[in-house]
Design an enzyme around this catalytic site. Structure first.
Site, PDB file in Angstrom:
ATOM      1  N   HIS A 154     -24.762  24.362   3.521  1.00 53.95           N
ATOM      2  CA  HIS A 154     -25.202  24.451   1.122  1.00 53.95           C
ATOM      3  C   HIS A 154     -24.101  25.789   1.346  1.00 53.95           C
ATOM      4  O   HIS A 154     -23.820  26.421   1.785  1.00 53.95           O
ATOM      5  CB  HIS A 154     -26.646  24.565   1.163  1.00 53.95           C
ATOM      6  CG  HIS A 154     -26.956  25.246   0.632  1.00 53.95           C
ATOM      7  ND1 HIS A 154     -26.616  24.528  -0.918  1.00 53.95           N
ATOM      8  CD2 HIS A 154     -26.718  26.669  -0.221  1.00 53.95           C
ATOM      9  CE1 HIS A 154     -27.119  25.131  -2.178  1.00 53.95           C
ATOM     10  NE2 HIS A 154     -26.958  26.426  -1.893  1.00 53.95           N
TER      11      HIS A 154
ATOM     12  N   CYS B  52       0.529  -1.275   0.335  1.00 54.88           N
ATOM     13  CA  CYS B  52       0.021   0.144   0.364  1.00 54.88           C
ATOM     14  C   CYS B  52       0.854   1.564  -0.181  1.00 54.88           C
ATOM     15  O   CYS B  52       0.883   2.226  -1.002  1.00 54.88           O
ATOM     16  CB  CYS B  52      -0.956   0.031   1.292  1.00 54.88           C
ATOM     17  SG  CYS B  52      -2.101   1.370   1.258  1.00 54.88           S
TER      18      CYS B  52
END
Length: 467
Positions: free
Chosen positions: A445, A41
């Protein structure tokens, strides 16, 4: 005993297991075959591939989108050797960090091939031929995996390569042929497609990424075709021949017709196989199954009471780094007398193309096979204000919930930052949240995560607000 626990293998599963054992007061050793810690990895897998994916994504955006943003660039070009060198730097920093953590946690590190002389005695053979032997009350096998190939293909590491060599190319191939439509091939294909390579993918199945939800597979196919990917699905590769200048891949399509494609490089990406060579398993009476994996019980214990195995080398869960990490922590805490928790269904999977692909839980196909009644809600990123602002409108989020209880059973997304957004779904499902629960949570948002809220609204009964 010299040690309470020894970990053989220093990939994500191994080094995390060692750290947790040391944190819990165990005298711990770790054995690594190579001179550097971190396993596949950190050295030739997750970390270097993401470094190259990020570099090439910058180039692709500069080439394709900067003008629309009002940014004009002249003489844009790629310096691949410098890009590779940056990748090496990222790897070095990460690997050095693991070495630091070993020292910090007082873990004894052995470099060399570790093998069992008996169930409590481990021998480490170094590169210079010298050996060290020590005893350990418990041992965790975390030796990982290596790239697979096909019987008819010879890997020459020049024209016919694996993912390891693909991370070190010094020249952008004009035509890269990839055998295998899984996540490794598609990620590396994305790297070179962004730099100008034509990509041809041979896949035996009828779609790419056959293990992910079919909606995501179809959407990813559409997106990658925009990058000049050519997919040859339901094709059986019959041979690969290479010369000093080119490589030729032959295959049969679904009708048995012969197909031949010539290119610069052929990347063989047909999965990975467990690495157990040289462990001396026969010395302790352990065998591997037909897939070459070590059999373990639900507590990740082999048939020997003091030997455990985790990660790619066992036949449990997906072959993912973070799965191995969770197993490493699980075994460490089990050895300390704790009662750890591990749910393989809730281990997320991610494909780091752009847009990213991420999933957790059941796919729609699995629910249909089980005959389980469910409801589905989705939300496209083209309806997201945040996605429009960043010009990342490809993809969607799909939420699957139980038809009666509304409990979330699976979440599948393809879109910007899906790799990070999937964590919300994992948390929700660990606490057995309903689609209604997520739908009623306030999401900032404008953000990409609003798509998760909107898909949950859709799953509760066609209540999405912005589509």
């Amino acid at each position: 005993m010299d040690f309470d626990v020894t970990v053989i293998g220093s990939g994500p599963g191994g080094y995390v297991a060692a750290i947790r054992c040391a944190q819990l007061g165990m005298k711990t050793a770790i054995v690594e075959k190579y001179s550097k810690l971190g396993g596949t990895c950190l050295n030739v897998g997750c970390i270097p591939s993401k470094a190259l994916l990020d570099s090439t994504e910058h180039f692709h955006n500069a080439q394709e989108h900067f003008t629309e943003h009002g940014i004009d660039l002249n003489d844009l070009k790629v310096d691949l050797p410098r890009m590779i060198e940056r990748k090496r730097g990222v790897v070095k920093q990460t690997v050095d960090g693991i070495a630091f953590l070993m020292k910090k946690n007082k873990i004894t590190v052995y470099h060399g091939m570790g093998s069992f002389k008996d169930k409590t005695t481990i021998e480490v053979k170094k590169d210079d031929g010298k050996t060290e032997t020590f005893t350990s009350k418990n041992t965790i096998i975390a030796t990982g995996s290596k790239p697979s190939t096909l019987p008819s293909i010879e890997i020459d590491k020049k024209r016919v390569i694996t993912s390891t060599e693909a991370l070190e190319l010094q020249k952008v191939p004009k035509h890269l042929i990839i055998i295998g439509g899984g996540y490794i091939g598609l990620e590396l294909g994305s790297v070179y497609a962004r730099l100008g390579s034509k990509i041809t993918v041979f896949e035996y199945m009828d779609r790419i990424t056959p293990l992910v939800d079919i909606t995501l597979s179809k959407e990813l196919t559409k997106v990658l075709k925009k990058l000049d990917f050519d997919f040859k699905l339901k094709h059986k590769v019959t041979g690969v021949k290479s010369t000093s200048r080119q490589v030729t891949v032959t295959a049969e399509d679904s009708n048995g017709e012969a197909v031949e494609v010539k290119g610069d490089i052929c990347l063989v990406s047909v999965g990975r196989r467990p690495y157990t060579e040289g462990l001396g398993l026969k010395n302790i009476g352990l065998e591997v199954n037909k897939q070459g994996k070590i059999e373990v019980d639900d507590n990740l214990k082999t048939k020997l009471e003091n030997i455990y195995a985790i990660g790619d080398v066992i036949d449990k869960g997906p072959m993912l780094a973070h799965k191995a990490e969770e197993e490493g922590v699980y075994v460490a805490e089990l050895l300390a007398g704790q009662k750890p928790h591990l749910n393989y269904l809730l281990i997320p999977s991610v494909i780091y193309t752009w847009p990213e692909v991420a999933s957790v839980g059941y796919t729609e196909e699995q629910l249909k096979e089980e005959g389980r009644k469910y409801k589905s809600g989705s939300f496209p990123f083209k309806a997201s204000g945040r996605a429009r602002a960043s010009m990342d409108t490809d993809g969607l989020v799909k939420v699957l919930a139980d038809a009666e209880t509304d409990e979330i059973l699976g979440v599948h997304m393809i879109g910007p930052r899906a790799a990070d957004m999937i964590a919300e779904a994992v948390v929700a499902m660990e606490y057995r949240a309903s689609a209604e629960d997520i739908a009623r949570m306030s999401h900032a948002h404008p953000t990409f995560t609003e798509a998760m809220k909107e898909a949950s609204l859709a799953a509760t009964g066609n209540r999405a607000l912005h589509v």
